[in-house]
Scaffold this active site. Structure first.
Site, mmCIF file in Angstrom:
data_model
loop_
_atom_site.group_PDB
_atom_site.id
_atom_site.type_symbol
_atom_site.label_atom_id
_atom_site.label_comp_id
_atom_site.label_asym_id
_atom_site.label_seq_id
_atom_site.Cartn_x
_atom_site.Cartn_y
_atom_site.Cartn_z
ATOM 1 N N GLY A 220 0.827 -1.200 0.000
ATOM 2 C CA GLY A 220 0.000 0.000 0.000
ATOM 3 C C GLY A 220 0.856 1.242 0.000
ATOM 4 O O GLY A 220 2.063 1.194 0.299
ATOM 5 N N GLN B 17 2.448 10.276 1.623
ATOM 6 C CA GLN B 17 3.826 9.763 1.633
ATOM 7 C C GLN B 17 4.674 10.344 0.510
ATOM 8 O O GLN B 17 5.903 10.252 0.536
ATOM 9 C CB GLN B 17 3.834 8.222 1.541
ATOM 10 C CG GLN B 17 3.363 7.545 2.815
ATOM 11 C CD GLN B 17 3.408 6.043 2.705
ATOM 12 O OE1 GLN B 17 2.496 5.417 2.176
ATOM 13 N NE2 GLN B 17 4.482 5.436 3.195
ATOM 14 N N CYS C 133 7.168 0.444 7.023
ATOM 15 C CA CYS C 133 6.605 1.551 6.257
ATOM 16 C C CYS C 133 7.672 2.121 5.321
ATOM 17 O O CYS C 133 8.838 2.246 5.713
ATOM 18 C CB CYS C 133 6.124 2.640 7.227
ATOM 19 S SG CYS C 133 5.327 4.042 6.444
ATOM 20 N N LEU C 134 7.257 2.469 4.122
ATOM 21 C CA LEU C 134 8.179 3.090 3.161
ATOM 22 C C LEU C 134 8.762 4.381 3.729
ATOM 23 O O LEU C 134 9.879 4.770 3.374
ATOM 24 C CB LEU C 134 7.447 3.406 1.848
ATOM 25 C CG LEU C 134 6.944 2.203 1.046
ATOM 26 C CD1 LEU C 134 6.049 2.685 -0.092
ATOM 27 C CD2 LEU C 134 8.111 1.390 0.506
ATOM 28 N N HIS D 229 -3.372 0.740 8.068
ATOM 29 C CA HIS D 229 -2.034 1.353 8.035
ATOM 30 C C HIS D 229 -2.047 2.587 7.115
ATOM 31 O O HIS D 229 -1.560 3.659 7.492
ATOM 32 C CB HIS D 229 -1.019 0.322 7.536
ATOM 33 C CG HIS D 229 0.382 0.847 7.405
ATOM 34 N ND1 HIS D 229 1.404 0.493 8.248
ATOM 35 C CD2 HIS D 229 0.930 1.721 6.508
ATOM 36 C CE1 HIS D 229 2.512 1.125 7.906
ATOM 37 N NE2 HIS D 229 2.258 1.868 6.835
ATOM 38 N N GLU D 230 -2.624 2.417 5.932
ATOM 39 C CA GLU D 230 -2.615 3.531 4.960
ATOM 40 C C GLU D 230 -3.517 4.679 5.425
ATOM 41 O O GLU D 230 -3.177 5.852 5.238
ATOM 42 C CB GLU D 230 -3.045 3.039 3.575
ATOM 43 C CG GLU D 230 -2.156 1.967 2.970
ATOM 44 C CD GLU D 230 -0.677 2.319 2.986
ATOM 45 O OE1 GLU D 230 -0.325 3.504 2.947
ATOM 46 O OE2 GLU D 230 0.134 1.372 3.065
ATOM 47 N N HIS E 37 -2.006 7.291 7.603
ATOM 48 C CA HIS E 37 -1.245 8.365 6.935
ATOM 49 C C HIS E 37 -2.142 9.578 6.654
ATOM 50 O O HIS E 37 -1.680 10.713 6.657
ATOM 51 C CB HIS E 37 -0.653 7.861 5.618
ATOM 52 C CG HIS E 37 0.563 6.990 5.783
ATOM 53 N ND1 HIS E 37 1.742 7.439 6.323
ATOM 54 C CD2 HIS E 37 0.776 5.685 5.472
ATOM 55 C CE1 HIS E 37 2.630 6.460 6.331
ATOM 56 N NE2 HIS E 37 2.070 5.375 5.827
#
Lengths: 174, 172
Positions: free
Chosen positions: A47, A52, A97-98, A139-140, A143
């Site tokens: 995702g 981000q 996480c990225l 999770h997304e 953000h």
């Protein structure tokens, strides 16, 4: 299409609350393409959220359909102005996480959710999700609230008895 | 002296050990890397990756606080390998009546299965007359959780309870 720069913690832009998407136009669709290319260019993320890459709007992409170990899923999803309207159960899982390279931690998420979101055409859709896909969505969506999984970490050393009793009994019969 | 060292301190647990030790290291200009600090029984153990100046100067600077808290300390040169975490893909939990050899038996099975331990912690719980041993291990292993499960079941006594779970890391 272009691969966009991923913002890394502690970039303050990752702490901003995302604005709703109002125009479902060609510019939005180009951004979605770029965001997806950015996700695919990285180390196997399931995702990615618009904030981000510094676009602080309520848009995320989730796709767990290509994972090595299959889980129930709804395929490739572009979720715009998403909202979780029901939660059920909870479980601990490992996340990374990225925007937080080289660190993973345990996070408690709802096991099942009902999600409402618009697609790239602006149509409202509703999904019943569970397990890994529900975790990815939660999770997304964090953000979009300016939160990272770091804000929800629980100890790696405290989940010895966290699993369901029936699962533990089944495993002990090994 | 290499750029990084591993400082190990052990002593009876008391309030203020971490603050006192890290204050000295800060004053000496030491950068901390990854650390592990915890109470084990009535003792406090600290392992800290340090990047600082001369090894002798650090030991000298710590001598006062070591004496004050009765800490034994040790310094080793290391390679840091920061920003290179391996991700665990399996978790093994074991619990049962405490007895000699349990950790050796479990880890022998896991080692034979090719599991590389990334994190292991164990606790003695229960009571003095009925101690309970709890073991949590995370590691990297190419064998499946099911295969490790079968290997452990074959090797361990029936009264030892355990579970083997795959750790699936979500990257988002």
């Amino acid at each position: 299409m272009a691969v966009l720069e991923i913002l890394k913690h502690p970039d303050v832009r990752l702490q901003q609350v995302a604005e709703p998407v109002e125009r479902f136009d060609a510019a939005l669709h180009r951004f979605i393409d770029d965001l997806e290319q950015t996700r695919l260019a990285g180390p196997g993320a399931v995702g990615i959220a618009a904030p981000q890459v510094g676009e602080v709007i309520q848009l995320v992409i989730v796709d767990i359909s290509t994972m090595k170990k299959p889980h129930p899923n709804h395929g490739h999803l572009v979720l715009i102005n998403p909202e979780i309207i029901k939660w059920k159960g909870h479980e601990v899982g490992r996340e990374g996480c990225l925007s937080v390279p080289d660190f993973t931690g345990n996070v408690i998420r709802a096991q099942q959710i009902v999600l409402q979101a618009q697609n790239p055409q602006g149509e409202v859709q509703r999904f019943e999700m569970q397990g890994f896909e529900a975790r990815a969505v939660q999770h997304e969506l964090d953000h979009l609230e300016g939160m990272l999984f770091l804000d929800r970490l629980v100890s790696r050393r405290s989940d010895l008895f966290a699993r369901k009793v029936f699962q533990k009994k089944a495993k002990n019969r090994g | 002296m290499s750029e990084w060292t591993m400082l190990t301190l052990v002593g009876r647990d008391q309030e203020g050990i971490v603050a006192a030790v890290t204050a000295v290291l800060h004053k000496e200009g030491c950068q901390l890397g990854e650390t592990s600090m915890m109470r084990l029984g009535g003792n406090f153990s600290m392992m800290l990756m340090l990047s600082c100046g001369a090894e002798v100067a650090v030991l000298e600077a710590l001598s006062e606080v070591a004496e004050q808290f009765e800490l034994r300390l040790h310094l080793d040169q290391i390679e840091a390998q920061l920003h290179d975490h391996r991700q665990a893909n399996v978790r093994v939990t074991v619990h049962g009546a405490d007895r000699i050899g349990l950790v050796a038996e479990v880890t022998a099975v896991l080692a034979a299965g090719g599991l590389s331990v990334l994190d292991l912690c164990s606790d003695v719980a229960g009571s003095a007359d009925k101690p309970l041993y709890l073991l949590q291990i995370e590691g990297v292993c190419e064998l499946s959780a099911e295969a490790l499960q079968l290997a452990l079941r074959a090797a361990l006594d029936e009264d030892v309870q355990f579970s083997v779970d795959e750790i699936e890391t979500l990257l988002g």
